[in-house]
Motif scaffolding. Structure first.
Motif, PDB file in Angstrom:
ATOM      1  N   LEU A 328      60.604  49.099  74.091  1.00 27.66           N
ATOM      2  CA  LEU A 328      60.797  47.596  73.752  1.00 27.66           C
ATOM      3  C   LEU A 328      61.779  46.643  73.163  1.00 27.66           C
ATOM      4  O   LEU A 328      62.299  45.456  73.124  1.00 27.66           O
ATOM      5  CB  LEU A 328      59.634  47.104  72.556  1.00 27.66           C
ATOM      6  N   LEU A 336      58.060  40.156  72.678  1.00 25.58           N
ATOM      7  CA  LEU A 336      56.687  41.223  72.349  1.00 25.58           C
ATOM      8  C   LEU A 336      55.840  40.132  70.930  1.00 25.58           C
ATOM      9  O   LEU A 336      54.631  40.559  70.955  1.00 25.58           O
ATOM     10  CB  LEU A 336      57.895  41.469  71.344  1.00 25.58           C
ATOM     11  N   HIS A 339      53.388  39.315  73.247  1.00 29.40           N
ATOM     12  CA  HIS A 339      52.065  40.199  73.583  1.00 29.40           C
ATOM     13  C   HIS A 339      51.980  41.064  72.282  1.00 29.40           C
ATOM     14  O   HIS A 339      50.877  41.906  72.721  1.00 29.40           O
ATOM     15  CB  HIS A 339      52.827  40.983  74.446  1.00 29.40           C
ATOM     16  N   GLN A 342      49.169  44.547  69.443  1.00 25.30           N
ATOM     17  CA  GLN A 342      49.743  45.888  69.956  1.00 25.30           C
ATOM     18  C   GLN A 342      50.884  46.663  68.518  1.00 25.30           C
ATOM     19  O   GLN A 342      51.162  45.764  68.572  1.00 25.30           O
ATOM     20  CB  GLN A 342      50.397  45.664  71.140  1.00 25.30           C
ATOM     21  N   ILE A 345      53.923  47.649  69.274  1.00 26.80           N
ATOM     22  CA  ILE A 345      54.624  46.100  69.374  1.00 26.80           C
ATOM     23  C   ILE A 345      54.955  45.907  67.378  1.00 26.80           C
ATOM     24  O   ILE A 345      56.063  45.867  67.181  1.00 26.80           O
ATOM     25  CB  ILE A 345      53.734  44.788  69.851  1.00 26.80           C
ATOM     26  N   TYR A 348      57.139  47.980  66.342  1.00 29.14           N
ATOM     27  CA  TYR A 348      58.461  48.067  66.303  1.00 29.14           C
ATOM     28  C   TYR A 348      58.979  46.271  65.775  1.00 29.14           C
ATOM     29  O   TYR A 348      60.809  46.956  65.503  1.00 29.14           O
ATOM     30  CB  TYR A 348      58.759  48.130  67.701  1.00 29.14           C
TER      31      TYR A 348
END
Ligand code: CTP
Length: 391
Positions: A328, A336, A339, A342, A345, A348
């Motif tokens: 990522l 990010l 999207h 998740q 993500i 992160y």
């Protein structure tokens, strides 16, 4: 007819405007009047001052600025000025004018005039009502175009047949108001609007961009964009542009991603303006047509790249933190956030991206390493072990 200005603070300031104006005749017009008559709160103050052959809008703004001991920003060419009241209220002043469109679609040339002419040059009857601020007629309503009847009948109606083709931004405005207020577009107005859609081509990049950004500010973006698309306006802007068929769910998901980002990310890390543009699926030719700024276009490209990558290499629960980080890290935060949701993500963004390596290149050199690709690899391996301990 009189319309009492509901907000006592705004009413007091507007009374002061009328007093300072003396023999100049100021009127509050446009959105503020429309919203007040609908019983809605508005702070969007546009004051028109009748002209006696000079820039009365600027003269009055200057007098008020002197009284309030604030600055005035004025544009002599347009006869406009802005004053910020020290207690926190912005007022735009303009000298009453009628406009002539020497070339349709570009900004008009301006001739100073009386309030009634000024109201007749406006976009829709509901936006062409004025409230007098002069002390002897304070709060008297002026409605030469029958805007109040249209407000009551919930109608959007243009004031002359050339309105849309002179200024095609009014097509976007009509849809915005119709959806925002749940008004009908009057039959003749709708015909005129449809026949002016091919005039959108003559609008400048900045004016179309501004209209789209104003749609983003609305509560019912989906309805407006779907209507725009159904009328062929997206294609009139860029022939390859198709609004995604699942735009409704895209937009609703985006709102929850933005809420997540607001709760979990510091304000300065996310350029939130990029995300609505990601949702539109505007092809690069459309991005060029609208002259989207380079930084925004980079974000749109990055978003597409991430979307493609996730299609072929989905994130999985088996991934170690160091793998998530490596995957990522190259992608901008805006892509990010788009999207989400998740878990990888989220991990992160909230955790991994904030971790600083325990060891630097100098530490390893002090441990006996020599500079070069091996050192870089060793550094990464050390950092990966550190990340994986967070898992
Ligand atoms: N106006 C117009 N034609 C345009 C843009 C604006 O006639 N293409 C006039 C309308 O009378 C409008 C006023 O200028 O009411 C102010 O414009 P703007 O601030 O864009 O709109 P508001 O009426 O304040 O509406 P909104 O609530 O969307 O801001």
């Amino acid at each position: 007819m009189f319309c009492e200005i509901a907000n006592p603070f705004i009413r007091r300031i507007l009374q002061e405007v009328g007093l300072v104006a003396g023999s100049m005749r100021p009127y509050v017009v446009g959105g503020f009047v429309r919203d007040s008559l609908m019983g809605k709160e508005s702070q969007d103050l546009d004051v028109v001052v009748e002209s006696s052959g000079s820039h009365n809008g600027i003269t009055l703004a200057q007098k008020l600025a002197d009284k309030w001991q604030v600055d005035v920003k004025s544009h002599q060419d347009f006869g406009t000025a802005t004053v910020n009241h020290p207690e926190g209220l912005k007022i735009d002043f303009v000298t009453a004018r009628c406009e002539t469109y020497t070339q349709a679609g570009i900004l008009p040339t301006v001739k100073f005039s009386q309030i009634t002419d000024d109201l007749w040059r406006r976009d829709f009857s509901v936006n062409a009502i004025a409230i007098s601020l002069s002390s002897d007629q304070f709060e008297q309503v002026l409605d030469p175009t029958n805007g109040i009847a249209d407000l009551e009948g919930k109608r959007i109606r243009v004031l002359h047949a050339e309105s849309f083709s002179d200024d095609p931004t009014r097509i976007f405005r009509a849809l915005r108001y119709a959806v925002r207020f749940q008004f009908q577009i009057e039959t003749e107005t709708e015909k005129l609007m449809q026949s002016a859609i091919d005039r959108i081509g003559i609008l400048s990049d900045a004016r179309i961009r501004n209209e789209i950004e104003r749609i983003f500010q609305e509560a019912c973006v989906v309805e407006i964009m779907q209507w725009l698309s159904a009328l062929g306006i997206c294609q009139a802007i860029c022939s390859q542009w198709q609004l995604p068929s699942d735009f409704e769910s895209i937009w609703h998901n985006l709102q929850s991603h933005l809420e997540w980002a607001e709760r979990h990310l510091d304000n300065d890390v996310l350029n939130a303006e990029a995300l609505p543009w990601m949702a539109l699926n505007l092809p690069s030719t459309g991005q060029e047509r609208l002259s989207l700024p380079g930084r925004l276009r980079q974000k749109l490209v990055a978003h597409k790249e991430l979307a493609q990558r996730l299609l072929y290499e989905p994130l999985t629960p088996m991934m170690k933190p160091s793998q998530i980080y490596q995957f990522l890290k190259p992608h901008p935060i805006e892509a990010l956030v788009y999207h989400l949701p998740q878990p990888q993500i989220e991990q992160y963004l909230t955790q991994l991206r904030r971790i600083k390596p325990n060891k630097t290149g100098n530490d390893l050199i002090a441990d006996g390493w020599t500079a070069g690709p091996n050192l870089a690899q060793a550094l990464w391996e050390d950092f990966a072990r550190q990340l994986d301990k967070c898992g």
